[in-house]
Design an enzyme around this catalytic site. Structure first.
Site, short mmCIF file in Angstrom:
data_model
loop_
_atom_site.label_atom_id
_atom_site.label_comp_id
_atom_site.label_asym_id
_atom_site.label_seq_id
_atom_site.Cartn_x
_atom_site.Cartn_y
_atom_site.Cartn_z
N CYS A 39 0.81 -1.22 0.00
CA CYS A 39 0.00 0.00 0.00
C CYS A 39 0.84 1.27 0.00
O CYS A 39 0.35 2.34 -0.33
CB CYS A 39 -0.93 0.01 1.20
SG CYS A 39 -1.97 -1.43 1.26
N HIS A 89 -3.91 6.81 2.72
CA HIS A 89 -4.23 5.50 2.13
C HIS A 89 -5.58 5.04 2.68
O HIS A 89 -5.83 5.12 3.89
CB HIS A 89 -3.13 4.51 2.48
CG HIS A 89 -3.49 3.10 2.17
ND1 HIS A 89 -4.01 2.74 0.95
CD2 HIS A 89 -3.41 1.96 2.91
CE1 HIS A 89 -4.25 1.43 0.96
NE2 HIS A 89 -3.90 0.94 2.14
N ASN A 94 -10.05 -0.74 -0.35
CA ASN A 94 -8.58 -0.63 -0.26
C ASN A 94 -7.97 -1.09 -1.59
O ASN A 94 -7.97 -2.27 -1.91
CB ASN A 94 -8.09 -1.51 0.90
CG ASN A 94 -6.59 -1.47 1.07
OD1 ASN A 94 -5.87 -0.94 0.22
ND2 ASN A 94 -6.10 -2.02 2.16
#
Ligand code: ACO
Length: 338
Positions: free
Chosen positions: A118, A265, A295
């Protein structure tokens, strides 16, 4: 990684791409033992995008990259380097970045993938910033792209509800003294990137590498899919996102109240809320789209930033603090005046 002097690198353009197919929490209720209420309350996610058969990671990257190049007014032939942050490449070898290079018709230049989950996009931005700051490169394309729907175990309710597909891209180049409408210099003010291998086992795709080459047995056990100890990550996420953000601010000699927007994020709304509380930033200054996209790992930040710019919510001259944490664990932040 510091930038206490005038910025030498700036964002020239951004773009993103989301596949059309929407998978809602109600769709997931029919696939695993879960509920819309549980997913919404624990994560903030309502729906995510899933890539149709036939499309691959470098296709998503291509659509996002073209939009970023268009908005930068840069031709693929001008690119000096292509960095692709991804944990879901087209194939283990060669890099997805070279397939993107081929599809874009970009010239011979370094094109490579970066595996920081990520945090991949922030790592890519930081690397691009170094090459541009030193004067070695003038036009660097950084892409964060994930096709997580192909590596998620759709029978595992603890992971499949979280992830989505998408791509985001950015073209970076020399700041050349560009000034924002408010008279302040535009560009990358600071970046900070870190990893801690002590938590490497918390989030992984165990099979498919040298540790466990794929066998029929491993496939049946779904060891080629995402395995996560969610709470391990949750516990460190807030602390590390806060410290990386604080580091980036300190490097630039700024305080949280001088930041116009936080672009975090999009892993879990609760993580975002807690990290922002610790930074003491007002909630309305925080950009989010987790409800619509879930996500998307390395694609998360560039998708959110590009959406916010195109919607006119975030404007030239404003300061944006981006921060991310993911498998590795790897984390980082980037502070930019647009
Ligand atoms: N639906 C219903 N119940 C569920 C679901 C679901 N989808 N998933 C888990 N549960 C159950 C669990 O089985 C557990 O049940 P039990 O109490 O009977 O054992 C209960 O819900 C609580 O589970 P927890 O894991 O404690 O739930 P938590 O509140 O921690 O939320 C989550 C889980 C959302 C995964 C959270 O831990 C999280 O977001 N972690 C961080 C994830 C992350 O940021 N990953 C890194 C980025 S990804 C990357 O790098 C690619």
């Amino acid at each position: 990684m510091s930038q206490l002097t005038a910025p030498r690198t700036r964002i020239l353009g951004t773009g993103h791409y989301l596949p059309d197919v929407v998978r809602t929490n109600l769709d997931l209720e029919k696939m695993v033992d879960t509920t819309d209420a549980w997913i919404t309350e624990r994560t903030g996610i309502k729906e995510r995008r899933v890539t149709p058969e036939g499309m691959v990671t470098s296709d998503l990257a291509l659509f996002a990259a073209r939009r970023a190049l268009d908005s930068a007014g840069v031709s693929p032939s001008d690119l000096d380097m292509i960095i692709v942050g991804t944990v879901t490449p087209d194939m283990p070898m060669p890099a997805t970045a070279v397939f993107l290079q081929q599809k874009l018709g970009a010239p011979v230049c370094p094109a490579f993938d970066l595996s920081a989950a990520c945090a991949g996009f922030i790592f890519g931005m930081s690397i691009a910033d170094q090459f541009i700051t030193t004067g070695v490169m003038k036009r660097v394309l950084v892409v964060g792209v994930e096709l997580l729907s192909r590596v998620v175990d759709w029978s595992d309710r603890t992971t499949c509800v979280l992830f989505g597909d998408g791509a985001g891209a950015m073209v970076l180049g020399p700041a050349e003294g560009a000034m924002a409408p408010n008279g302040k210099p535009r560009g990358v003010l600071s970046t900070k990137i870190l990893s801690d291998g002590a938590l490497a086992q918390s989030l992984m795709i165990p099979a498919g590498g040298s540790v466990a080459p794929v066998t029929h047995e491993l496939l049946e056990q779904r060891r080629n899919k995402v395995h996560m100890r969610g709470q391990d990550i949750f516990k460190v996420a807030v602390k590390n996102l806060y410290s990386a953000s604080k580091n980036a601010l300190d490097l630039a000699g700024m305080t949280p109240d001088e930041v116009d927007w936080i672009c975090p994020h999009q892993a879990n709304m609760r993580i975002i809320d807690l990290a922002v509380q610790r930074l003491a930033v007002r909630r309305e200054r925080v950009l989010t789209n987790i409800d619509r996209v879930g996500n998307t790992s390395s694609a998360s930040i560039p998708i959110l930033l590009d959406e916010s710019l195109r919607a006119g919510k975030v404007k030239a001259g404003e300061t944006v603090l981006m921060c991310a944490l993911g498998a590795g664990i790897s984390w980082g932040s980037a502070l930019v005046r647009l």
